[in-house]
Design an enzyme around this catalytic site. Structure first.
Site, PDB file in Angstrom:
ATOM      1  N   CYS A  84       8.793  -1.216 -24.726  1.00 64.53           N
ATOM      2  CA  CYS A  84      10.141  -0.650 -24.880  1.00 64.53           C
ATOM      3  C   CYS A  84      10.299  -0.133 -26.308  1.00 64.53           C
ATOM      4  CB  CYS A  84      11.196  -1.701 -24.546  1.00 64.53           C
ATOM      5  SG  CYS A  84      12.867  -1.054 -24.361  1.00 64.53           S
ATOM      6  N   GLU A 101       8.341 -14.600 -40.025  1.00 65.80           N
ATOM      7  CA  GLU A 101       9.609 -13.985 -39.639  1.00 65.80           C
ATOM      8  C   GLU A 101      10.222 -13.197 -40.795  1.00 65.80           C
ATOM      9  OE1 GLU A 101      11.332 -13.814 -36.705  1.00 65.80           O
ATOM     10  OE2 GLU A 101       9.506 -14.612 -35.812  1.00 65.80           O
ATOM     11  N   CYS A 141      16.711  -2.288 -15.223  1.00 64.24           N
ATOM     12  CA  CYS A 141      17.150  -1.674 -16.483  1.00 64.24           C
ATOM     13  C   CYS A 141      18.086  -0.502 -16.204  1.00 64.24           C
ATOM     14  CB  CYS A 141      15.933  -1.205 -17.280  1.00 64.24           C
ATOM     15  SG  CYS A 141      16.344  -0.361 -18.813  1.00 64.24           S
ATOM     16  N   CYS A 153       6.770  -1.425 -17.590  1.00 66.90           N
ATOM     17  CA  CYS A 153       7.717  -2.440 -18.050  1.00 66.90           C
ATOM     18  C   CYS A 153       8.087  -3.383 -16.908  1.00 66.90           C
ATOM     19  CB  CYS A 153       8.986  -1.771 -18.592  1.00 66.90           C
ATOM     20  SG  CYS A 153      10.239  -2.959 -19.147  1.00 66.90           S
ATOM     21  N   CYS A 203       8.123   3.004 -19.626  1.00 69.44           N
ATOM     22  CA  CYS A 203       8.894   2.337 -18.574  1.00 69.44           C
ATOM     23  C   CYS A 203       8.064   2.081 -17.321  1.00 69.44           C
ATOM     24  CB  CYS A 203      10.135   3.164 -18.232  1.00 69.44           C
ATOM     25  SG  CYS A 203      11.262   3.379 -19.633  1.00 69.44           S
TER      26      CYS A 203
END
Length: 354
Positions: free
Chosen positions: A191, A36, A207, A201, A198
Site C-alpha cells: 500500500c 522506531e 478497501c 493486497c 492493490c
C-alpha cells in the site's frame, strides 16, 4: 470486521512480510525503541546500516546514556532530523536514572520519555512486550485511510483521531507483535504512497479506496505552502597545520548541537569575507576563494549555501571559545557533522590552502 481485517493481514505477513530486520533479533525494548526513532521519517533501507553501527557502538541503554554527545551525533550524521538523536540520549539518561535501565512496560511512562509519542510507545509495548497496543506511523495511516476512505490530511486533529479509532479497532489481542510489523510492512511494500499494488493486497476486497478506484485521494495531502529561501556563506577556514575551524551549532534548532562551519551574512561580497572573519572571529585571513554553491532543503525552508575557502595566518585567536575548535579533516569526520558539511570537507576540489 476487526478479526477479519487482522486475520487476512496476518496470513499475508506469514508469507510475504519482513521477518529478518536487524531489530527483530534479540527484540528488547531498547533495540525496538532505537529502531522506531530511526525509522521516523526515514526508510528501512536507509536505517539498517545506521542501526547496525549504532548498536555496535551503543549496545545497551547505559552505554548510550554515558556516551559523549559528539559520539552519539556522529553515529547519527546523515540520518537527519537531529533532534531525534538528542532526545534519544536524553531519554536514555532518564531510563537509567528513573527505571534502573529497564524500559517501563507502561504507555504513559513511555510517552513521558523525550521524543517518544503515542505510536512509538505502543510499538515498544507491542514489539518488545507483546502487549496489545495500537500503532499509527505513516505506513499505518496510509493503509487505514485508504481502507476506510478517511478524507483529509492526517496532520489535522479530527482526521488523526479517526485513524486512531480504526487503529485501536483492528489491533488484535493475539500476536500483537507480528500484527504491528505486518501492518507497517503492508504500507511499506504494497500500500505504497504512489502506485499501490492493490492486486496483491490481502485487504483489497474490503478497501473502500480500492472499490472506488480512489487510492490517490487517501490519505489527503498536507496543504501546500511555499518554503522560504535563505542564503548563507559557509567559510572553510584553514590554518597552517591544515586544520579547519568548526563551530558547534546551538543546542536547539536546525542541526542542533552538531559541529558545522562558521556562517557569515550573505550580504557580504566575496572580497569582504576576509575582513568579516577578522571582525567576527578575530582571525587574520587571506583572500577568500568561493566554491560552487548548492541548495539544501530542510522541512520548512530551502538554504542556499555558498562555501568559501580562506587561509588563516594565526589560529590562536579562537582558542578561548568553547563553541569553536580546530580539527584536521579526518578528525572532523568522526564528529557529529550535518551531511552537507561532511560533503564539503571531503570534496576533492578542496585542496589545502597552505
Amino acid at each position: 470486521m476487526s478479526e477479519t481485517f487482522a486475520a487476512r493481514l496476518m496470513r499475508w505477513y506469514n508469507r510475504h512480510g519482513r521477518h529478518d530486520l536487524p531489530w527483530h533479533q534479540d527484540r528488547t525494548a531498547y533495540r525496538v525503541w532505537v529502531s522506531e526513532i530511526m525509522l521516523q521519517q526515514t526508510q528501512v533501507a536507509t536505517v539498517i546500516p545506521y542501526y547496525q553501527a549504532f548498536m555496535s557502538r551503543f549496545p545497551d541503554v547505559a552505554s548510550l546514556a554515558e556516551a559523549p554527545v559528539d559520539d552519539v551525533l556522529s553515529h547519527w550524521s546523515g540520518l537527519g532530523y537531529y533532534a531525534r538523536a538528542r532526545n534519544l540520549q536524553k531519554a536514555a539518561k532518564q531510563v537509567v536514572a528513573d527505571y534502573g535501565g529497564a524500559f517501563p512496560a507502561d504507555q504513559d511512562k513511555l510517552e513521558a520519555l523525550p521524543g517518544v509519542g503515542r505510536s512509538t510507545a505502543a510499538a515498544i509495548l507491542a514489539q518488545a512486550y507483546d502487549q496489545r497496543a495500537a500503532i499509527l506511523d505513516g505506513n499505518v495511516k496510509r493503509v487505514l485511510a485508504r481502507y476506510h476512505a478517511v478524507p483529509g490530511w492526517p496532520g489535522q486533529t479530527a482526521v488523526l483521531n479517526r485513524l486512531w479509532q480504526y487503529a485501536e479497532k483492528h489491533t488484535p489481542k493475539q500476536r500483537v507483535r507480528d500484527y504491528t510489523q505486518a501492518i507497517m510492512d503492508l504500507g511499506a511494500l504494497v500500500c505504497t504512497r504512489s502506485r499501490p499494488d492493490c492486486g496483491h493486497c490481502p485487504l483489497a476486497d474490503g478497501c473502500l479506496a480500492n472499490a472506488r478506484n480512489e487510492q490517490a485521494l487517501y490519505p489527503g495531502s498536507k496543504p501546500k505552502k511555499a518554503k522560504p529561501e535563505k542564503t548563507t556563506w559557509m567559510v572553510i577556514l584553514e590554518d597552517r597545520k591544515g586544520r579547519v575551524l568548526l563551530q558547534r551549532r546551538p543546542p536547539s534548532g536546525i542541526w542542533g548541537g552538531l559541529w558545522s562551519l562558521p556562517e557569515l551574512d550573505p550580504a557580504y561580497g566575496s572580497e569582504e569575507l576576509a575582513q568579516a572573519c577578522e571582525d567576527e572571529l578575530g582571525l587574520s585571513c587571506g583572500q577568500a576563494r568561493p566554491l560552487g554553491g548548492f541548495r539544501h532543503t530542510f522541512s520548512h525552508y530551502h538554504l542556499h549555501i555558498q562555501p568559501a575557502l580562506l587561509a588563516v595566518a594565526d589560529a590562536a585567536a579562537v582558542a578561548d571559545r568553547d563553541d569553536l575548535r580546530w580539527s584536521h579533516r579526518d578528525e572532523a569526520l568522526s564528529l557529529g557533522l550535518p551531511a552537507p558539511i561532511r560533503s564539503l570537507l571531503t570534496a576533492p576540489e578542496q585542496p589545502a590552502l597552505l
